[in-house]
Write an enzyme that holds these catalytic residues in place. Structure first.
Site, PDB file in Angstrom:
ATOM      1  N   LYS A 159       0.826  -1.218   0.000  1.00 17.04           N
ATOM      2  CA  LYS A 159       0.000   0.000   0.000  1.00 17.04           C
ATOM      3  C   LYS A 159       0.857   1.264   0.000  1.00 17.04           C
ATOM      4  O   LYS A 159       0.633   2.175  -0.795  1.00 17.04           O
ATOM      5  CB  LYS A 159      -0.909   0.002   1.236  1.00 17.04           C
ATOM      6  CG  LYS A 159      -1.540   1.355   1.542  1.00 17.04           C
ATOM      7  CD  LYS A 159      -2.389   1.338   2.782  1.00 17.04           C
ATOM      8  CE  LYS A 159      -1.690   1.582   4.080  1.00 17.04           C
ATOM      9  NZ  LYS A 159      -1.352   2.986   4.407  1.00 17.04           N
ATOM     10  N   ASN A 160       1.841   1.307   0.905  1.00 20.59           N
ATOM     11  CA  ASN A 160       2.598   2.550   1.077  1.00 20.59           C
ATOM     12  C   ASN A 160       3.602   2.814  -0.041  1.00 20.59           C
ATOM     13  O   ASN A 160       4.229   3.872  -0.067  1.00 20.59           O
ATOM     14  CB  ASN A 160       3.273   2.579   2.452  1.00 20.59           C
ATOM     15  CG  ASN A 160       2.255   2.769   3.558  1.00 20.59           C
ATOM     16  OD1 ASN A 160       1.099   3.090   3.292  1.00 20.59           O
ATOM     17  ND2 ASN A 160       2.677   2.555   4.796  1.00 20.59           N
TER      18      ASN A 160
ATOM     19  N   ARG B 203      -4.880  10.598   4.798  1.00 25.24           N
ATOM     20  CA  ARG B 203      -3.962  11.735   4.864  1.00 25.24           C
ATOM     21  C   ARG B 203      -2.851  11.676   3.838  1.00 25.24           C
ATOM     22  O   ARG B 203      -2.272  12.711   3.480  1.00 25.24           O
ATOM     23  CB  ARG B 203      -3.437  11.967   6.268  1.00 25.24           C
ATOM     24  CG  ARG B 203      -3.119  10.755   7.048  1.00 25.24           C
ATOM     25  CD  ARG B 203      -2.522  11.081   8.379  1.00 25.24           C
ATOM     26  NE  ARG B 203      -1.452  12.032   8.231  1.00 25.24           N
ATOM     27  CZ  ARG B 203      -1.397  13.240   8.805  1.00 25.24           C
ATOM     28  NH1 ARG B 203      -2.346  13.620   9.582  1.00 25.24           N
ATOM     29  NH2 ARG B 203      -0.367  14.027   8.602  1.00 25.24           N
TER      30      ARG B 203
ATOM     31  N   CYS C 248      -4.494  12.330  13.622  1.00 29.85           N
ATOM     32  CA  CYS C 248      -5.264  11.098  13.482  1.00 29.85           C
ATOM     33  C   CYS C 248      -5.057  10.255  14.725  1.00 29.85           C
ATOM     34  O   CYS C 248      -4.455  10.722  15.702  1.00 29.85           O
ATOM     35  CB  CYS C 248      -4.893  10.345  12.207  1.00 29.85           C
ATOM     36  SG  CYS C 248      -3.315   9.526  12.292  1.00 29.85           S
TER      37      CYS C 248
ATOM     38  N   ARG D 223       0.762  14.474  13.826  1.00 36.97           N
ATOM     39  CA  ARG D 223       1.245  14.338  12.463  1.00 36.97           C
ATOM     40  C   ARG D 223       1.277  15.651  11.655  1.00 36.97           C
ATOM     41  O   ARG D 223       0.556  15.814  10.659  1.00 36.97           O
ATOM     42  CB  ARG D 223       0.446  13.266  11.729  1.00 36.97           C
ATOM     43  CG  ARG D 223       0.439  11.950  12.497  1.00 36.97           C
ATOM     44  CD  ARG D 223      -0.251  10.844  11.763  1.00 36.97           C
ATOM     45  NE  ARG D 223       0.510  10.348  10.640  1.00 36.97           N
ATOM     46  CZ  ARG D 223       0.117   9.359   9.857  1.00 36.97           C
ATOM     47  NH1 ARG D 223      -1.024   8.770  10.072  1.00 36.97           N
ATOM     48  NH2 ARG D 223       0.865   8.972   8.846  1.00 36.97           N
ATOM     49  N   PRO D 224       2.129  16.585  12.076  1.00 40.15           N
ATOM     50  CA  PRO D 224       2.226  17.847  11.322  1.00 40.15           C
ATOM     51  C   PRO D 224       2.839  17.638   9.930  1.00 40.15           C
ATOM     52  O   PRO D 224       3.397  16.571   9.653  1.00 40.15           O
ATOM     53  CB  PRO D 224       3.164  18.692  12.188  1.00 40.15           C
ATOM     54  CG  PRO D 224       3.938  17.735  13.011  1.00 40.15           C
ATOM     55  CD  PRO D 224       3.083  16.517  13.192  1.00 40.15           C
ATOM     56  N   VAL D 225       2.740  18.662   9.078  1.00 37.33           N
ATOM     57  CA  VAL D 225       3.341  18.577   7.735  1.00 37.33           C
ATOM     58  C   VAL D 225       4.397  19.668   7.559  1.00 37.33           C
ATOM     59  O   VAL D 225       4.701  20.084   6.439  1.00 37.33           O
ATOM     60  CB  VAL D 225       2.268  18.651   6.607  1.00 37.33           C
ATOM     61  CG1 VAL D 225       1.458  17.372   6.558  1.00 37.33           C
ATOM     62  CG2 VAL D 225       1.371  19.868   6.782  1.00 37.33           C
ATOM     63  N   ASP D 226       4.952  20.147   8.676  1.00 38.54           N
ATOM     64  CA  ASP D 226       5.912  21.253   8.619  1.00 38.54           C
ATOM     65  C   ASP D 226       7.158  20.917   7.790  1.00 38.54           C
ATOM     66  O   ASP D 226       7.727  21.800   7.138  1.00 38.54           O
ATOM     67  CB  ASP D 226       6.329  21.666  10.034  1.00 38.54           C
ATOM     68  CG  ASP D 226       6.929  20.504  10.812  1.00 38.54           C
ATOM     69  OD1 ASP D 226       6.268  19.459  10.911  1.00 38.54           O
ATOM     70  OD2 ASP D 226       8.070  20.616  11.290  1.00 38.54           O
ATOM     71  N   GLN D 227       7.567  19.661   7.778  1.00 42.31           N
ATOM     72  CA  GLN D 227       8.776  19.302   7.026  1.00 42.31           C
ATOM     73  C   GLN D 227       8.519  19.358   5.516  1.00 42.31           C
ATOM     74  O   GLN D 227       9.385  19.754   4.740  1.00 42.31           O
ATOM     75  CB  GLN D 227       9.287  17.909   7.426  1.00 42.31           C
ATOM     76  CG  GLN D 227       9.688  17.812   8.885  1.00 42.31           C
ATOM     77  CD  GLN D 227      10.788  18.799   9.256  1.00 42.31           C
ATOM     78  OE1 GLN D 227      11.844  18.857   8.638  1.00 42.31           O
ATOM     79  NE2 GLN D 227      10.517  19.607  10.270  1.00 42.31           N
TER      80      GLN D 227
ATOM     81  N   ASP E 191       4.897   0.688  12.291  1.00 39.58           N
ATOM     82  CA  ASP E 191       3.694   0.039  11.764  1.00 39.58           C
ATOM     83  C   ASP E 191       3.569  -1.417  12.217  1.00 39.58           C
ATOM     84  O   ASP E 191       2.514  -2.031  12.011  1.00 39.58           O
ATOM     85  CB  ASP E 191       3.671   0.115  10.230  1.00 39.58           C
ATOM     86  CG  ASP E 191       3.372   1.520   9.744  1.00 39.58           C
ATOM     87  OD1 ASP E 191       2.768   2.296  10.503  1.00 39.58           O
ATOM     88  OD2 ASP E 191       3.760   1.855   8.606  1.00 39.58           O
TER      89      ASP E 191
ATOM     90  N   ARG F  95      -8.445  -0.764   5.275  1.00 44.60           N
ATOM     91  CA  ARG F  95      -7.682   0.301   4.585  1.00 44.60           C
ATOM     92  C   ARG F  95      -6.316  -0.211   4.156  1.00 44.60           C
ATOM     93  O   ARG F  95      -5.734   0.306   3.200  1.00 44.60           O
ATOM     94  CB  ARG F  95      -7.486   1.513   5.522  1.00 44.60           C
ATOM     95  CG  ARG F  95      -8.729   2.319   5.728  1.00 44.60           C
ATOM     96  CD  ARG F  95      -8.415   3.557   6.541  1.00 44.60           C
ATOM     97  NE  ARG F  95      -7.314   4.313   5.936  1.00 44.60           N
ATOM     98  CZ  ARG F  95      -6.648   5.284   6.540  1.00 44.60           C
ATOM     99  NH1 ARG F  95      -6.972   5.627   7.757  1.00 44.60           N
ATOM    100  NH2 ARG F  95      -5.668   5.910   5.936  1.00 44.60           N
TER     101      ARG F  95
END
Ligand code: EPU
Length: 419
Positions: free
Chosen positions: A22-23, A95, A119, A124-128, A307, A399
């Site tokens: 999946k990933n 996400r 979540c 889980r920020p997206v700053d990077q 995971d 999922r």
């Protein structure tokens, strides 16, 4: 809402094929956005809720796609891209939709993406991601829960990630393949799925080197040919089946699993007394009796995958002795602990550390899945638990694990899906 009904305490025996990852499939499907002309063909794509959500996001942007379920193949045509927006309703479902940021900035010079928010496993920020695209010349405005990015055009830069981000690295790779000049990602994620994305893009004409290491260098090219690529096997699913063999005192062979992608996981299982054998085509795990306790710290690849933390916790819960598991990747990934306790597991958490006192038997109960991997961990615990268990909120498991109940049944598990 579907539930799993499991009668546990039966040994699993036999072999099962592993699906595409999946990933890896998600970023590779999204990478088709970068192709201006022609049809991309992605093979070995698992039939998962997240993949369908991804195709929905791409469809919203104007990508035409078709999923041939029989052959696990998706064809995509992004020649008539007509939107640069990924709306809240879609990003909220998954996400990883945020991965369209890089390709949209590269191809259209703008992107309006709903901020993913937190979540069940952390904030889980997206700053990077944002910092990297800024370094490449993009500017951002946040408004009404959306992030509006503009870049005309994206240009190469050296990006220093504060910490390795899996999708952050993928997002930047996709932005950089069509950017002007050279991009260097320092402290890049080394995960095999990142390398798979890089290989799929290189096969389409991208100039990428160093994937699998902490420094990835991308030289921008003018255009890409259509992608034509088969997605790598899913290492997380493979490990889940292997642990299913071990937790039931059985023996399971996962066909198509790649031992190289599972180095530390296989070594930990072996330390726990699980007999591991690998060939070029498969990996087998078998054990008679109970495993031994262990100490595990989750860490970015090649460390122990976060995971698989819930899955290994299920195994340690029936091990002889006391195990210690530290979660260092996500700040809030112990939601499965209270559910495992309902099955009789003895687990105490303090901060990011769980102490698991192995018990001889778990016993069946009703439990609830909170995310994909916590759900998979609960399936494993229920397979070992004597008596009947019910797992609710199975949609989380769906999922990331395709028809897991049918595949576990083929190994002798007594598990059914009830609608
Ligand atoms: N982080 C930041 N800022 C960022 C990005 C990440 O602080 O801009 C933090 C995260 O909050 C987290 C850590 O860095 O604490 C690592 O996060 P990463 O960015 O690596 O995670 P991700 O890319 O969002 C992917 C997988 C996850 C997997 C993690 C870690 C996909 C689609 N998702 O997420 O998979 O847990 O890497 O390996 O590839 C799953 O499949 O169930 C799943 C959650």
């Amino acid at each position: 809402m579907d539930e799993f009904h499991i009668e546990g305490g039966f040994r699993l025996e036999g072999d099962v094929p592993v699906n595409g990852a999946k990933n890896a499939a998600l970023p590779i499907l999204i990478a088709a956005l970068l192709v201006e002309e022609g049809e991309s063909v992605i093979r070995n794509v698992p039939d998962l809720r997240d993949i369908h959500s991804c195709l929905e996001v791409l469809g919203h942007l104007g990508v035409e796609s078709e999923f041939d379920l029989e052959h696990s193949t998706v064809t995509l045509d992004a020649s008539s891209l007509d939107s640069f927006e990924a709306p809240y309703e879609l990003v909220q479902k998954m996400r990883a939709s945020f991965l369209v940021m890089g390709p949209l900035l590269a191809r259209l010079g703008q992107a309006r993406i709903s901020l993913p928010g937190g979540c069940a496993i952390g904030s889980r920020p997206v700053d990077q991601h944002r910092k990297a695209f800024r370094a490449m010349g993009a500017s951002f405005e946040d408004e009404g829960g959306y992030m509006l990015g503009t870049a005309k055009p994206l240009s190469g830069a050296t990006i220093f990630f504060d910490r390795p981000s899996h999708t952050g690295t993928e997002n930047v790779i996709m932005g950089a393949v069509l950017a002007e000049g050279t991009t260097t990602i320092v402290n890049a994620a080394c995960d095999p799925e990142v390398s798979d994305l890089a290989r799929s893009l290189r096969a389409a004409g991208a100039n990428i080197a160093g994937e699998g290491s902490t420094e990835i260098i991308i030289e921008g090219v003018k255009r890409l040919q259509p992608l034509d690529y088969a997605v790598m096997p899913d290492r997380l699913e493979a490990a889940t089946f292997l642990i299913a063999g071990a937790i039931t005192g059985g023996r399971v062979t996962v066909r198509g699993a790649r031992a190289n992608d599972l180095g530390l996981v296989l070594s930990k299982l072996s330390e726990m007394g699980v007999e591991m054998t690998s060939t070029a085509e498969s990996v087998t795990a078998g054990i008679d009796g109970r495993p031994e306790s262990t100490v595990i710290t989750t860490y970015p690849f090649p460390g122990f995958p976060t995971d698989l933390q819930a899955a290994i916790m299920a195994l340690t819960s029936v091990a002889e002795g006391t195990s210690v598991i530290r979660e260092t990747v996500f700040e809030d990934r112990f939601l499965h602990v209270a559910e495992m306790a309902r099955l009789g597991a003895e687990i105490r958490t303090v901060g990011d550390e769980a102490t698991v006192i192995g018990v001889e038997h778990l016993s069946g109960a009703s439990v609830m899945a909170s995310d994909i991997r916590a759900g998979a961990g609960l399936v494993l615990a229920c397979l070992a638990a004597e008596g009947e268990s019910v797992i609710t909120r199975v949609y989380h498991i769906d999922r990331g694990h395709e028809r897991v109940e049918e595949r576990l049944r083929s190994l002798g598990a007594r598990i059914t899906r009830e609608g």
